[in-house]
Design a protein around this motif. Structure first.
Motif, PDB file in Angstrom:
ATOM      1  N   LEU A 123       0.801  -1.230   0.000  1.00  0.00           N
ATOM      2  CA  LEU A 123       0.000   0.000   0.000  1.00  0.00           C
ATOM      3  C   LEU A 123       0.831   1.277   0.000  1.00  0.00           C
ATOM      4  O   LEU A 123       0.345   2.339  -0.356  1.00  0.00           O
ATOM      5  N   GLN A 129      -8.119  -0.412   3.968  1.00  0.00           N
ATOM      6  CA  GLN A 129      -6.683  -0.211   3.752  1.00  0.00           C
ATOM      7  C   GLN A 129      -6.248   1.106   4.366  1.00  0.00           C
ATOM      8  O   GLN A 129      -5.199   1.189   5.007  1.00  0.00           O
ATOM      9  N   ARG A 130      -7.101   2.128   4.189  1.00  0.00           N
ATOM     10  CA  ARG A 130      -6.727   3.434   4.693  1.00  0.00           C
ATOM     11  C   ARG A 130      -6.635   3.415   6.205  1.00  0.00           C
ATOM     12  O   ARG A 130      -5.726   4.001   6.780  1.00  0.00           O
ATOM     13  N   LEU A 174      -7.014   4.306  -1.903  1.00  0.00           N
ATOM     14  CA  LEU A 174      -7.119   3.175  -0.974  1.00  0.00           C
ATOM     15  C   LEU A 174      -8.579   2.925  -0.595  1.00  0.00           C
ATOM     16  O   LEU A 174      -9.381   3.845  -0.559  1.00  0.00           O
TER      17      LEU A 174
END
Lengths: 326, 267, 260
Positions: free
Chosen positions: A147, A159-160, A155
């Protein structure tokens, strides 16, 4: 680690009535309402603890967090974290804490994640070797390697959030404030985030203050739970204790072959739900045992299935909110 | 129609709430107007020649512009509309039972009226009380005042119609600030908002009077002081009606086309 | 300073992600000052001169103002758009970081597209310096540099005051516009064309005159009294930052006691 004593906070909010006349009069005179966000709240948190901080919207949770992180100054009372008074020693103090606001990003939206991390390590005055080492650890723990070079705006939310967590841990804080870290996440992402919070707490001994509306977060993580309602602390203790005190009510779900069914005769039992062939009963186990109830039921009905469950933390919360009328 | 009226009402009400902003805006606009007139006074004093528009007429022009600014400038943008285009929220608007053009038109008009209603009269009042040549003169006769009123109403409608064209360009540029700055930068100058057009060189006038922008400021503000006398004033008002028609048609066309493209892409 | 340059770098990187929009904004940013310039030029064509001043001299004032305004909008935009930071709660984030709020707010936003206005100001200033009647010397060169530095500081100071206001009212922007936009408009021309009270106010209370009018008198050898005073007058603009920063600190205190 954290000591909060007798902290109070009142807000003044401009009162805006609706309608033409009111809009015109408010041009000249504006009335205010006072809202007591925190009313003499005291508690303390030990090193390495994960504290679940719950309460309905507007209960004063974020006010408490803002006071503990040095954003707000309380009207009265005292708060010390690691010996610092947050709002007085702001710059020195915040070096030791990490904060995640679940609804807001601390990463720079249009650039790759790694650029944000580099800037953050400068903001936290870290040597480049130290920051590289921490980043490596976090990358491994949070599985971030794929990432790091993607711009934040691309994202997914899950994921963020992992990247956000890493961002707030880059400078090895001793206390981590998580304000709704799982908000909006899908089930898998939630599990991952929880797992990570648990791991980081076990491995680094970081103290975690967690606010959330998801009781599963609390159940999975918190050693201790604090319930806040209308600016007051309503419950402070372990989850186990909370469950134990509410374990006196058990739910029995029975299925039976069709027939005339009457449950009214069984004492200390209320019918939560009943339809042909299926019923749900709440049993006060301080007055009558579960097996007695089942015995009585099997006397009058032909049972095909029996299922006994303890109340979920979620339903205990609902009950607590109702009891305190919040 | 009822729907548009309630959108209008809500917008006006929410606009009325910001009294601090309104107060500050009034001061800014007043201050700006005073500076402009001082500068022009100094210019007029530097030249002994007769000018195409007198200092008193120019002062009235500037006070009107400063007080009615909210109604006629394009840089006043409705942030909600611009934002809904950029974020794609606009596709939700399409699920509602109204024509987007009319809805946005009502909304923009209300926004301007709300902002303008609070601001115009204190400036005009204060300008009436100033000493000459800063003092705001009244229109020479009732007829002129009536003509000014209609011309001003048309100006406001043309401005909103132009703003709608500007919003339609945001679909292409995706940069509200850019679209607005581009439009406003050109239009305000050509409308005579920076310097009254009669004071500009011939080439600027030749350009300005071929475009719609001058009908938003130059026409009503000159009608007011009698600088555009009766027959000319009527002619100018006819030009306003024509330009209003043209801008309405163009705006609707551009918006429909832009929206068509969105639904094809699936927004 | 190192941190500030990092902030610059990361913002530049982000801006370059959208080259089209960046380009459009840069172009459109030049239009407004350009149309002002055409307007001023048109007025000179009609009236010949403005009091004692020729077009190149006025262009000098104009160029300086737009150059420094462009600089401030580019590099101090964080304060200019600060009300946003308060409204969306991002200011909370800045408070939980171990750096001064001033650096972080400065670093929160840069508007590189203001380079359009900035370059235009620079061009006009360059042209004016060549065409105005100036007998050049080292001291005068220093004065021009001082004008630019002090102008940047002064407008940054205005932005800080404006930002501070948004701690009290989220509608702070408009109040600040009196200073920022009004000041910019006013100082496009030499102060002396205005009424005495305007000149006095913008020399002694809000030192706008010190960034172009007073040093301009020195450049044109028209200063009365102590020439050194006129030469160094731009320093006032730098000093102006001090009270602004103090007020800012008060604002932060207020924010911490009331919340957003």
């Amino acid at each position: 680690m954290i000591i909060v004593e007798d902290v109070s906070k009142t807000y003044r909010i401009a009162h805006r009535p609706s309608g033409w006349r009111a809009a015109l009069t408010s041009l000249i005179h504006r009335s205010y309402a006072h809202i007591q966000a925190l009313d003499h709240v005291s508690f303390s948190v030990n090193r390495g603890e994960i504290l679940g901080y719950v309460g309905p919207n507007g209960a004063g949770k974020s006010t408490t967090i803002k006071i503990m992180t040095g954003i707000l100054v309380p009207d009265g009372g005292c708060c010390r974290v690691m010996g610092y008074i947050p709002w007085k020693h702001r710059v020195d103090y915040v070096q030791h804490i990490g904060v995640v606001f679940g609804q807001r990003s601390q990463l720079w939206w249009d650039v790759p994640v790694i650029d944000s991390y580099e800037l953050l390590s400068d903001i936290y005055r870290m040597s480049s070797t130290a920051s590289r080492r921490t980043l490596e650890q976090l990358t491994q723990m949070l599985d971030l390697s794929s990432l790091l070079h993607i711009p934040v705006r691309q994202l997914s939310l899950g994921q963020r959030m992992r990247c956000e967590l890493a961002a707030s841990l880059l400078h090895n804080p001793s206390v981590l404030f998580l304000d709704e870290p799982t908000i909006g996440l899908d089930a898998v992402s939630k599990l991952r985030v929880r797992q990570f919070i648990k791991t980081i707490n076990e491995e680094t001994g970081v103290t975690v203050i967690l606010t959330t509306h998801d009781m599963n977060d609390i159940e999975a993580l918190a050693h201790r739970i604090m319930l806040l309602g209308r600016g007051q602390l309503l419950y402070d203790g372990s989850i186990a204790d909370l469950k134990r005190s509410y374990k006196t009510i058990q739910t029995i779900t029975v299925q039976f072959e069709n027939g005339p069914a009457s449950f009214e005769t069984i004492p200390h039992t209320t019918i939560a739900q009943s339809s042909s062939g299926r019923a749900q009963l709440s049993v006060d186990t301080t007055r009558i045992s579960v097996s007695d109830v089942i015995n009585q039921l099997s006397g009058s009905l032909k049972l095909t299935d029996v299922y006994v469950e303890s109340p979920s933390i979620e339903s205990i919360m609902v009950q607590l909110y109702e009891e305190h009328d919040i | 129609m009822k729907g548009y009226i309630s959108v209008f009402r809500l917008r006006v009400l929410s606009g009325l709430q910001y009294r601090t902003a309104a107060g500050a805006g009034i001061l800014t606009n007043f201050f700006w107007g005073a500076i402009s007139i001082m500068v022009l006074e100094a210019f007029y004093a530097s030249s002994g020649l007769a000018q195409p528009i007198s200092l008193e007429e120019t002062a009235a022009y500037i006070w009107l512009r400063q007080s009615l600014l909210m109604l006629v400038v394009l840089w006043l943008r409705d942030g909600e509309i611009a934002q809904s285009i950029v974020t794609g929220q606009v596709s939700y608007e399409l699920t509602r039972p109204y024509t987007l053009y009319s809805y946005w038109f009502a909304k923009s008009l209300a926004y301007r009226l709300a902002a303008g209603a609070l601001r115009f009269w204190p400036i005009l009042l204060a300008a009436r009380l100033l000493p000459a040549p800063y003092r705001l003169q009244l229109p020479p006769d009732t007829m002129t005042a009536v003509l000014f009123f209609w011309s001003m109403t048309l100006s406001m409608l043309i401005t909103v119609a132009l703003a709608m064209i500007m919003y339609a360009t945001i679909f292409t540029t995706m940069t509200p600030a850019g679209s607005v700055a581009l439009f406003a930068g050109i239009s305000d100058f050509l409308a005579g908002g920076i310097v009254p057009l009669p004071l500009m060189p011939a080439w600027v006038q030749a350009l300005a009077y071929r475009l719609p922008f001058y009908t938003t400021q130059d026409v009503p503000f000159r009608i007011y002081s009698g600088h555009l006398p009766y027959p000319l004033a009527l002619e100018s008002i006819m030009a306003q009606v024509m330009w209003l028609g043209a801008t309405l048609v163009l705006g609707q066309f551009l918006l429909t086309r832009a929206l068509g493209r969105i639904s094809v892409q699936g927004g | 300073m190192r941190l500030y340059s990092k902030y610059l770098a990361i913002t530049l990187k982000a801006h370059l992600q959208y080259p089209g929009s960046f380009f459009l904004l840069t172009i459109s940013q030049t239009l407004f000052p350009l149309s002002m310039l055409v307007g001023v030029h048109g007025l000179f064509l009609r009236f010949g001169r403005l009091g004692d001043w020729t077009f190149p001299e006025v262009a000098l004032c104009f160029g300086v103002i737009h150059l420094v305004f462009g600089l401030s909008e580019c590099f101090s935009r964080g304060f200019d758009s600060f009300s946003l930071l308060v409204r969306n709660g991002e200011f909370d984030r800045l408070l939980v970081r171990p750096q001064s709020t001033v650096v972080q707010v400065l670093g929160s936003r840069f508007e590189f597209n203001r380079i359009g206005r900035l370059l235009q100001g620079l061009l006009v200033l360059g042209w004016a310096l060549l065409n105005a009647d100036v007998a050049w010397s080292v001291a005068k060169g220093v004065t021009v540099a001082l004008m630019i530095i002090s102008g940047y500081c002064l407008f940054t100071g205005f932005f800080i005051l404006q930002a501070t206001m948004s701690f009290w009212t989220i509608q702070g922007l408009e109040v600040g516009n009196i200073l920022v936009d009004g000041g910019r408009e006013l100082a496009q021309y030499p102060l002396s064309i205005y009424k005495d009270w305007v000149v006095r106010f913008f020399t002694w209370i809000i030192p706008l005159g010190s960034i172009n009018y007073l040093p301009l008198l020195f450049l044109l050898d028209r200063s009365e009294g102590v020439a050194l005073g006129h030469m160094l007058s731009p320093l006032v603009g730098v000093l102006f930052l001090i009270p602004c920063l103090l007020v800012w600190q008060l604002g932060v205190k207020h924010y911490q006691s009331t919340g957003s």
